[in-house]
Enzyme design. Sequence first.
Site, short mmCIF file in Angstrom:
data_model
loop_
_atom_site.label_atom_id
_atom_site.label_comp_id
_atom_site.label_asym_id
_atom_site.label_seq_id
_atom_site.Cartn_x
_atom_site.Cartn_y
_atom_site.Cartn_z
N GLU A 130 0.83 -1.22 0.00
CA GLU A 130 0.00 0.00 0.00
C GLU A 130 0.85 1.26 0.00
O GLU A 130 0.53 2.26 -0.65
CB GLU A 130 -0.92 -0.01 1.24
CG GLU A 130 -1.84 1.18 1.34
CD GLU A 130 -2.84 1.27 0.19
OE1 GLU A 130 -3.70 0.40 0.09
OE2 GLU A 130 -2.73 2.21 -0.62
N VAL A 133 2.51 3.43 -3.33
CA VAL A 133 1.86 4.40 -4.23
C VAL A 133 1.14 5.46 -3.40
O VAL A 133 0.26 5.14 -2.59
CB VAL A 133 0.85 3.71 -5.17
CG1 VAL A 133 0.22 4.74 -6.11
CG2 VAL A 133 1.53 2.61 -5.97
N GLY A 135 1.88 7.30 -0.88
CA GLY A 135 2.10 7.35 0.56
C GLY A 135 0.90 7.01 1.40
O GLY A 135 0.44 5.87 1.43
N LYS A 206 4.81 4.48 -9.92
CA LYS A 206 3.51 4.37 -9.24
C LYS A 206 2.39 4.15 -10.25
O LYS A 206 1.46 3.38 -10.01
CB LYS A 206 3.26 5.65 -8.42
CG LYS A 206 4.28 5.80 -7.29
CD LYS A 206 4.25 7.21 -6.75
CE LYS A 206 5.32 7.43 -5.70
NZ LYS A 206 5.44 8.84 -5.33
N1 LIG Z 1 10.48 8.45 2.47
C1 LIG Z 1 9.22 8.43 2.06
O1 LIG Z 1 8.45 9.36 2.31
C2 LIG Z 1 8.71 7.25 1.28
C3 LIG Z 1 7.37 7.25 0.84
C4 LIG Z 1 6.86 6.14 0.18
C5 LIG Z 1 7.69 5.08 -0.09
N2 LIG Z 1 9.00 5.12 0.30
C6 LIG Z 1 9.85 3.96 0.03
O2 LIG Z 1 10.22 3.36 1.26
C7 LIG Z 1 11.51 2.78 1.13
C8 LIG Z 1 12.42 3.35 2.21
O3 LIG Z 1 12.51 4.74 2.04
P1 LIG Z 1 13.15 5.70 3.14
O4 LIG Z 1 12.84 7.08 2.71
O5 LIG Z 1 12.77 5.25 4.51
O6 LIG Z 1 14.71 5.41 2.89
P2 LIG Z 1 15.95 5.80 3.83
O7 LIG Z 1 15.56 6.86 4.81
O8 LIG Z 1 17.10 6.02 2.93
O9 LIG Z 1 16.19 4.45 4.66
C9 LIG Z 1 16.72 3.29 4.10
C10 LIG Z 1 17.09 2.34 5.22
O10 LIG Z 1 17.57 1.14 4.64
C11 LIG Z 1 18.76 0.76 5.36
N3 LIG Z 1 19.61 -0.02 4.47
C12 LIG Z 1 20.19 0.36 3.30
N4 LIG Z 1 20.88 -0.67 2.78
C13 LIG Z 1 20.73 -1.71 3.63
C14 LIG Z 1 21.20 -3.03 3.66
N5 LIG Z 1 21.97 -3.53 2.66
N6 LIG Z 1 20.86 -3.82 4.70
C15 LIG Z 1 20.08 -3.35 5.70
N7 LIG Z 1 19.60 -2.10 5.73
C16 LIG Z 1 19.92 -1.29 4.71
C17 LIG Z 1 19.43 2.07 5.77
O11 LIG Z 1 20.27 1.79 6.87
P3 LIG Z 1 21.07 2.97 7.65
O12 LIG Z 1 20.00 3.81 8.30
O13 LIG Z 1 21.89 2.26 8.65
O14 LIG Z 1 21.85 3.70 6.62
C18 LIG Z 1 18.17 2.89 6.15
O15 LIG Z 1 17.82 2.63 7.48
C19 LIG Z 1 11.95 3.05 -0.31
O16 LIG Z 1 11.60 1.96 -1.11
C20 LIG Z 1 11.14 4.27 -0.68
O17 LIG Z 1 10.91 4.36 -2.09
C21 LIG Z 1 9.52 6.19 0.98
#
Ligand SMILES: NC(=O)c1ccc[n+]([C@@H]2O[C@H](COP(=O)([O-])OP(=O)(O)OC[C@H]3O[C@@H](n4cnc5c(N)ncnc54)[C@H](OP(=O)(O)O)[C@@H]3O)[C@@H](O)[C@H]2O)c1
Length: 431
Positions: A130, A133, A135, A206
């Site tokens: 969910e 796409v 948020g 999306k």
């Molecule tokens: N941000 C948003 O508003 C949003 C909205 C909708 C969807 N998404 C989706 O949600 C997902 C996460 O987004 P985010 O914004 O939360 O990203 P983020 O803040 O960059 O967080 C990524 C996390 O993944 C961890 N990580 C990276 N490589 C790893 C590995 N090899 N093994 C274990 N952990 C690893 C990082 O660890 P460290 O913290 O230790 O570096 C970090 O905690 C993505 O697919 C994004 O497209 C995000």
Amino acid sequence: MTPLKVAVAGLGTVGAGVVRLLRDNGGMLAERCGRPIALTAVSARDRSRDRGVDLSGVPWFDDALALATEADCDVVVELIGGSDGIARDLSEAAFARGRHVVTANKALMAEHGVELAVAAEAAGVTLAYEAAVAGGIPIIKGLREGLAANRISGISGILNGTCNYILSEMRDSGRDFEIVLAEAQAHGYAEADPSFDVDGVDAAHKLAILAAIAFNTQVAFDAVHVEGIRHVSALDITFAEELGYRIKLLGLANERPDGIELRVHACMIPSGAAIAAVEGVFNAVVAQGDFVDQVMMVGRGAGAGPTASAVVADLIDIARGDPAPALGAPAASLRRLPVVPMDRRHGAYYLRLMVVDKPGVIADIAAAMRDNEISLESLLQHGRSTSEAVAVVITTHETEESAMVRALDTIAGLDAVVEPPRLIRIEPLIH
Ligand SMILES: NC(=O)c1ccc[n+]([C@@H]2O[C@H](COP(=O)([O-])OP(=O)(O)OC[C@H]3O[C@@H](n4cnc5c(N)ncnc54)[C@H](OP(=O)(O)O)[C@@H]3O)[C@@H](O)[C@H]2O)c1
């Protein structure tokens, strides 16, 4: 009451948000699900980083793949990101171990959604996404469950909050793209490398997911026509207002007799349309169903809270034991509809030319249109100058894109036309 045991891989913006939501609303979630949702393992790269949430007592895995296979859990929540690599590997590993997967990863779902859905079905577990796409907007459930009784003829969406913020700011302040982008980066609304957002790729991911559910079809991500907003200027936004339009980056998916249209590009939409009023970082999706008519959902498309809300909604479905098929139908039954090429888009166009005002130039432009059987709806020119270029804006009646491309080729070659023509498609938003 047996808890639903959840292991979270990735503790960034979304992962930390999910942990906080599970902690803050845990009691209420247990009531709603009839059982608690328990966090039983986490993984991220840097164990020492403060994530603003209490992780004491929760087993930590340095290796996210090991979390997927070895943690004591029923569900693996993938919040790392990326269409391949660890996100895909750990999802496949979780299915192989008979574990459900919840993800917020649009790139993964757009590029490998069907294979993952097949793997989940083969393992008899759930794949839920969910949060991938729009948020916090429950559009996947909305389409797949709430509107499941309808034939969907079209979807239009503001699917990228960064682009919508930039276009809204450009309109409010009259400033150009580069300046507003830099400000959005300073406020944290745009990434240091903004290309995924401003070049339309994120919205296309999306859209591909929404189209698969809406039309029961497999969507090859590279079949989506993708354009961003870098070419939209403050001048075009001003002309759009004068003509009664607003410029938005939309994802559009339409079913036509000859296939489906899948496109992401800047559009001029009537300023009175409900979706035109969706401004700033907000997202919106409009779906047209044969029995329900038009439905629009609006909300925050990103951020820790809205995205965690969507991730945990998926966990609630799994805890209740009531999840729908990932893509709205068994993966093997999804159709393979042809994708209509962009040059067969049928619609109206806005064209802005920078022209040195010499005798006969407007006649030459009109002739190029006539030769391609394009009829003009309006022509605007403010001021005139024989030495400096002035903007000439033309809107057309409906025509095929291929005709517009041919006319533009001729027009761009005229001596008096001194910059590349700017074209923006006009969308009436009737599916
Ligand atoms: N941000 C948003 O508003 C949003 C909205 C909708 C969807 N998404 C989706 O949600 C997902 C996460 O987004 P985010 O914004 O939360 O990203 P983020 O803040 O960059 O967080 C990524 C996390 O993944 C961890 N990580 C990276 N490589 C790893 C590995 N090899 N093994 C274990 N952990 C690893 C990082 O660890 P460290 O913290 O230790 O570096 C970090 O905690 C993505 O697919 C994004 O497209 C995000």
